[in-house]
Enzyme design. Structure first.
Site, mmCIF file in Angstrom:
data_model
loop_
_atom_site.group_PDB
_atom_site.id
_atom_site.type_symbol
_atom_site.label_atom_id
_atom_site.label_comp_id
_atom_site.label_asym_id
_atom_site.label_seq_id
_atom_site.Cartn_x
_atom_site.Cartn_y
_atom_site.Cartn_z
ATOM 1 N N ASP A 1 0.914 -1.095 0.122
ATOM 2 C CA ASP A 1 -0.098 0.082 0.079
ATOM 3 C C ASP A 1 1.015 1.212 0.049
ATOM 4 O O ASP A 1 1.908 1.359 0.728
ATOM 5 C CB ASP A 1 -0.897 -0.106 1.235
ATOM 6 C CG ASP A 1 -1.829 1.146 1.313
ATOM 7 O OD1 ASP A 1 -2.828 1.166 0.144
ATOM 8 O OD2 ASP A 1 -2.021 1.777 2.088
ATOM 9 N N GLU A 42 1.687 -0.686 -5.171
ATOM 10 C CA GLU A 42 0.846 0.286 -5.464
ATOM 11 C C GLU A 42 1.594 1.605 -5.244
ATOM 12 O O GLU A 42 1.878 2.134 -4.255
ATOM 13 C CB GLU A 42 -0.466 0.290 -4.338
ATOM 14 C CG GLU A 42 -1.291 1.335 -4.797
ATOM 15 C CD GLU A 42 -2.041 2.342 -3.646
ATOM 16 O OE1 GLU A 42 -3.089 2.758 -3.995
ATOM 17 O OE2 GLU A 42 -1.396 2.236 -2.547
#
Ligand code: GLC
Length: 552
Positions: free
Chosen positions: A209, A270
């Site tokens: 993330d 990401e």
């Protein structure tokens, strides 16, 4: 023919947004029990792996992206035994499992942050985060002008033990998501340990993330005239908190951890960075394996724009030997069946036009063509849960049910993300559409539109012309042609004879045409259709349709 390729180089990965996938215990929130019961559906869909959004203990301020304990599951979703059972059962179904790791920030309820708040300025406990004195005579102004991605400032002031206003702490997202200090060796050790904890349990990898956000400029400069922007418009060179060179070294350590395990355990970043060349920096052989490619998802439904994006991606990733990934939707953006149903079709357009009329039939037709297009490209692809049912964005959720933390801020740019997170319709004629078991105590955590009775997995399974049937057929055929053109390997050659507005390319034995022009186009002679997104009559490919061909 045996295939030399590593699984992750061309896997089709299904994103399970767990709180909206399937509810096993009837509390209106999806969970591990629900997911376990639907593994046969995922195996039948033909995907290779699952990526699960965060399932860790969390106050759920940002749907689990605020983690209070990385080694436990949130009781909403289950416990560690459920997790172990899921990992094993997924493997029995031939599905690999990728977890979401959230290293940029913890929850403010994490033991470390609680300890930091209770400790004095300058203490070791505070050094795991970014605490800084404010500016101005009484320190009442934030240390920098950085905005939070969700709106408001990226700094919140603390209160000292004596009740007086104290230092500020950094949170690029909500105030309940304090940013960790990645120059701190304790932070680095802890995360390697967390990776090992889950790798030991058998997971096949991690989605990282905000992978581009971990390190910050130690001088904490103002953004000043620099475009602040959200994650989407992350600037390139020398940004104070995004895409900094120091972050890359962290992933070299992580890679060593993953490589010390048997089987191919992988990372997907990401990284919302400016362009494909910046993504490539994360994907050298000593760093991460793959990254989400947000290029196509941001692009309009336009042949020229798509081709430019595809070429840019292939060019820079080939140079580092990394396979591309192709993504149309995820839990943060407006679903593509809706984006493609308007006259203007980029992600930025969709944010601007949110709530305005949509031609759903058009959006769905283009979505079918789009998934066929991306699955012919070199590399791997992602399926965001529900896109295989053709689900649209739910743009008319009443504000009273919104959960996205960005809803709190008037200066937030863009709509809430709840509209792509509505619980899946599985069966039946009325909500909860089989999402929760019969007689469930609670309604689904977000209301499902009544029209979704046409879009349940059960209804679409019965219909050979449904989106679900298209996905199943497409992924089955893709698997059959891996190594003979599709998936990893064969180079992409654009076919020069293609008309304007048509994407036409060859990969090994397979030829793909996607017609984004305004008129039907003639397909080449001597080929047979492997699969088409719309019926192909008399060798003419209709508008907004795609086809895979092989020589007769
Ligand atoms: C990522 C997630 C998003 C989350 C944010 C903060 O962008 O995809 O859902 O809000 O990080 O963790």
């Amino acid at each position: 023919m045996s295939r030399m390729s590593s699984w992750w180089r061309d896997a089709v990965i299904y994103q399970v947004y767990i709180r909206s996938f399937a509810d096993g215990n009837g509390d209106g929130v999806g969970d591990v029990a629900g997911l376990r019961s639907r593994l046969p559906y995922l195996a039948a869909l033909g995907v290779d792996a699952l990526w699960l959004n965060p399932w860790y203990a969390s106050p759920q301020v940002d749907a689990g992206y605020d983690v209070s304990d990385y080694r436990r599951l949130d009781p909403l979703f289950g416990d560690l035994d459920d997790a172990k059972a899921l990992i094993n059962e997924a493997h029995e179904h031939g599905l690999r499992l990728i977890l979401d790791i959230v290293p940029n920030h913890t929850s403010d309820r994490h033991a470390w942050f609680q300890e930091a708040l209770a400790s004095a300025p300058g203490s070791e406990a505070r050094a795991r985060y970014h605490f800084r004195p404010g500016r101005g005579a009484d320190g009442s102004e934030p240390p920098t002008d950085w905005p939070s991605i969700f709106g408001g400032p990226a700094w919140t002031r603390t209160v000292d033990a004596d009740g007086k206003p104290g230092d500020w702490y950094l949170h690029l997202f909500a105030p309940e998501q304090p940013d960790l200090n990645w120059t701190n060796p304790q932070v680095r050790r802890e995360f390697e340990d967390i990776l090992r904890f889950w790798l030991d349990l058998g997971v096949d990898g991690f989605r990282i993330d905000v992978a581009h956000g971990l390190t910050k400029d130690p001088a904490f400069p103002d953004l000043a005239s620099r475009e602040a922007g959200g994650m989407l418009d992350a600037a390139t060179e020398d940004h104070p908190y995004f895409d900094r060179d120091e972050t890359l070294a962290i992933y070299e350590d992580w890679r060593r951890v993953a490589d010390s395990y048997k089987g191919e355990r992988v990372f997907v970043a990401e990284a919302w960075v400016a362009d494909a060349s910046r993504v490539a920096r994360y994907l050298t052989p000593t760093r991460l394996h793959t990254a989400f490619n947000f290029g196509l998802l941001s692009c309009p439904w336009d042949a020229e724009a798509l081709r430019t994006e595809i070429d840019a991606t292939l060019g820079v990733l080939a140079a580092v030997g990394a396979p591309p990934t192709w993504v149309l939707s995820n839990h943060d953006v407006i679903r593509h069946a809706t984006r493609y149903g308007r006259a203007q079709t980029s992600l930025a357009d969709a944010r601007r036009l949110y709530g305005t009329p949509v031609d759903h039939a058009l959006g769905e037709r283009r979505a079918r063509a789009a998934v066929q297009l991306i699955n012919a490209l070199p590399g791997g692809t992602y399926v965001y849960q529900g896109e295989e049912l053709g689900l649209p964005e739910v743009e008319d959720l009443p504000p009273a049910v919104w959960q996205d933390p960005n809803r709190r801020y008037k200066d937030h740019d863009g709509p809430v993300r709840d509209g792509c997170r509505v619980p899946l319709p599985w069966s039946g004629d009325a909500p909860p559409f089989g999402f929760s078991p019969e007689g469930a105590a609670a309604a689904p955590w977000l209301p499902q539109p009544a029209e979704w009775k046409e879009r349940t997995a059960a209804a679409e399974e019965q219909d050979a012309a449904s989106m679900l049937s298209h996905y199943r057929a497409l992924l089955r055929i893709r698997r059959e042609w891996l190594g003979r053109g599709l998936g990893d390997g064969a180079a992409l050659e654009w076919l020069p004879e293609a008309a304007e507005g048509v994407l036409a390319f060859r990969r090994g034995e397979v030829v793909c045409y996607a017609n984004l022009s305004k008129a039907a186009v003639e397909l080449p002679a001597g080929y047979r259709v492997l699969i088409a997104s719309e019926p192909v009559a008399g060798a003419m490919l209709p508008v907004d349709a795609a086809v895979w061909l092989v020589a007769e």
